[in-house]
Structures are given as structure tokens and as C-alpha cells.
Design a protein around this motif. Structure first.
Motif, PDB file in Angstrom:
ATOM      1  N   LEU A 168      60.646  48.182  20.488  1.00  0.00           N
ATOM      2  CA  LEU A 168      59.454  47.766  19.734  1.00  0.00           C
ATOM      3  C   LEU A 168      59.211  48.525  18.426  1.00  0.00           C
ATOM      4  N   ASN A 169      59.431  49.813  18.396  1.00  0.00           N
ATOM      5  CA  ASN A 169      59.066  50.579  17.201  1.00  0.00           C
ATOM      6  C   ASN A 169      60.223  50.684  16.211  1.00  0.00           C
ATOM      7  N   PRO A 170      59.914  50.911  14.944  1.00  0.00           N
ATOM      8  CA  PRO A 170      60.994  51.206  13.996  1.00  0.00           C
ATOM      9  C   PRO A 170      61.687  52.504  14.389  1.00  0.00           C
ATOM     10  N   GLY A 171      62.992  52.531  14.253  1.00  0.00           N
ATOM     11  CA  GLY A 171      63.757  53.715  14.640  1.00  0.00           C
ATOM     12  C   GLY A 171      63.744  54.767  13.562  1.00  0.00           C
ATOM     13  N   ASP A 184      53.127  59.250  21.969  1.00  0.00           N
ATOM     14  CA  ASP A 184      52.336  58.439  21.053  1.00  0.00           C
ATOM     15  C   ASP A 184      52.978  57.054  20.932  1.00  0.00           C
ATOM     16  N   PRO A 185      52.316  55.994  21.390  1.00  0.00           N
ATOM     17  CA  PRO A 185      52.924  54.652  21.308  1.00  0.00           C
ATOM     18  C   PRO A 185      53.249  54.218  19.884  1.00  0.00           C
ATOM     19  N   ALA A 186      52.565  54.780  18.903  1.00  0.00           N
ATOM     20  CA  ALA A 186      52.812  54.386  17.517  1.00  0.00           C
ATOM     21  C   ALA A 186      54.017  55.095  16.925  1.00  0.00           C
ATOM     22  N   ARG A 210      59.545  56.314  21.248  1.00  0.00           N
ATOM     23  CA  ARG A 210      60.590  55.320  21.589  1.00  0.00           C
ATOM     24  C   ARG A 210      59.965  54.282  22.536  1.00  0.00           C
ATOM     25  N   LEU A 211      59.131  53.441  21.953  1.00  0.00           N
ATOM     26  CA  LEU A 211      58.366  52.473  22.740  1.00  0.00           C
ATOM     27  C   LEU A 211      59.247  51.282  23.116  1.00  0.00           C
ATOM     28  N   THR A 212      59.232  50.956  24.394  1.00  0.00           N
ATOM     29  CA  THR A 212      59.944  49.768  24.869  1.00  0.00           C
ATOM     30  C   THR A 212      59.020  48.968  25.778  1.00  0.00           C
ATOM     31  N   ALA A 213      59.314  47.681  25.875  1.00  0.00           N
ATOM     32  CA  ALA A 213      58.689  46.828  26.893  1.00  0.00           C
ATOM     33  C   ALA A 213      59.769  46.509  27.914  1.00  0.00           C
TER      34      ALA A 213
END
Length: 241
Positions: free
Chosen positions: A134-137, A224-226, A229-232
Motif C-alpha cells: 500500500l505505501n510508497p517504498g 506508523d501506518p502512514a 511497510r503497510l500491507t493489506a
């Protein structure tokens, strides 16, 4: 539209590929640009999701429930594709077991032994992990592995006892793995394929395939979700019941 395969149909909407990995030629599905606009889902993760480490003994981080509409939207697009690629019997019904946001947070010094080596989610034959970056790397992607002593890449009921026996023998003879995330090949496991982290990339693989997040602590650990390394993550099981 008639006569087109599920892969052909979804390829008209997103960038889709099926990679057959390792000696066992297990299919791994990779879809890019799945949602297009990730901001609403990321906003839910940052502003509403209740992340917690409770009940996450095997996962080295924190998790929170995904919105149900996200789960419905993703499964409506990929269930037929999964059935086609993995030859799921038509009589088997799909059931979403877990639907979670995930963030890796655990320091390497706190990792349990089994969190330092590749793992499998289940030995069930038609159980699949669906992971959406989900997040930019940059963040670490996902690696797939072969267990060197047995040559196994997937752990089934028939292989389980031999796999455990040989894994324990290896650790008795060579020691337990050092307290760090698995990021590549070593004397015990061989990295056979990896899928890089890219925002809005979704990968699908069997839950009995040996795998690990390729985690670099300085880069990837964050609660921090923002920023992390956020994944669904969805876990979909097909059975005959």
C-alpha cells in the motif's frame, strides 16, 4: 468476453502475470495497479484502524481489521482467477479467514526462532494468501524459499513430519538461526524467487508455500501506518464443506 480466461479478463483491467517459481513450478500471481487510488484505504489505516499486537504471536508486528468493502472488492476481482490458476474444484466454496492491515514492528533482537526463518501459513491445499502493498517504498518485498535438507518448497500434510524432522536436525547440528529477519539464502533455506514491494501491487500465493517478508529493520520497521511497510492481507480458504 466469451471464451476469455479469468487471467485474460483481469489483464484488460490491470497489469497481471503468473510466475511459476522453483523446482515445483508453483504459480504466484502478481497484479499491479489494482485499485488505482490507494488514498481512501490508507486514510482508514491511519485514522480509523485499531492496530494491535494481541493475538499475533506468529506475526512480528501489529495488525488491524480491514474494511469489509475492501475485502469484497478485492475478492470479487480475484476469486475466479485463483480458481483458474490453481485448479480449485468447482465444488469448493471460498471463505475469507482473515482480513487484516499489517505493519512489521518487531526488533530483530526480539524475534522468536521461528520468526527468523521462512514459514508457511497452513498445510491446506486450497488456502491462499493475498497480499496488497500500500505505501510508497522502498520497503522489503516477499521472498519464496526452498528448504535445502528436504528440497521442499511447499509443506503439505504428507511432507510435514519429514520437514519438521529435518529442520530440527539442521538446527541441532548447525545451531538456531541468528536473531535477524530472513533476507536471502543461507545454509538452511534457498531463496528461489522474490516479489518486490511496489504500491498497489497485489500478489497471491498458496499458504503452504515457504515464504518470508524480506525485512530490513532500519527501513521497514514502523508502527506508523502512514510511514511503515503497510500491507493489506487476506487469507482465502476453499473447501468442500
Amino acid at each position: 468476453m466469451s471464451g476469455a480466461t479469468a487471467l485474460e479478463r483481469i489483464s484488460r483491467e490491470v497489469a497481471a502475470s503468473v510466475v511459476r517459481i522453483g523446482d515445483e513450478q508453483t504459480p504466484v500471481i502478481v497484479l499491479d495497479y489494482v485499485l488505482g487510488d490507494l488514498e481512501p484505504l490508507k486514510r482508514v489505516a491511519s485514522e480509523w484502524a485499531a492496530f494491535s499486537g494481541e493475538g499475533q504471536a506468529a506475526y512480528p508486528g501489529i495488525r488491524a481489521n480491514l474494511p469489509a468493502d475492501y475485502t469484497r472488492r478485492v475478492l470479487s476481482r480475484v476469486e475466479l482467477l485463483i480458481r483458474e490458476v490453481y485448479a480449485v474444484p468447482a465444488s469448493h466454496r471460498g471463505r475469507c479467514i482473515h482480513q487484516l492491515f499489517s505493519l512489521v514492528t518487531r526488533a530483530e533482537s526480539d524475534l522468536a526462532v521461528l520468526q527468523r526463518v521462512p514459514h508457511y501459513d497452513t498445510r491446506r491445499g486450497f488456502y491462499f494468501a493475498i497480499m496488497h502493498y500500500l505505501n510508497p517504498g522502498p520497503f522489503g518485498g516477499t521472498g519464496f524459499f526452498r528448504h535445502r535438507p528436504t528440497g521442499y518448497e511447499r509443506i503439505t500434510d504428507e511432507r510435514f513430519a519429514h520437514f519438521v524432522q529435518e529442520a530440527e536436525r539442521h538446527m541441532r547440528e548447525h545451531g538456531t538461526p541468528p536473531a535477524r529477519y530472513c533476507r536471502g539464502s543461507d545454509a538452511h533455506f534457498e531463496l528461489i524467487h522474490q516479489v518486490d514491494y511496489r504500491p498497489d501491487r497485489l500478489l497471491i500465493y498458496p499458504g503452504n508455500l515457504l515464504h518470508s517478508g524480506l525485512i530490513e529493520p532500519d527501513r521497514d520497521l514502523s508502527a506508523d501506518p502512514a510511514r511503515g511497510r503497510l500491507t493489506a492481507n487476506l487469507f482465502l480458504d476453499f473447501d468442500a464443506s
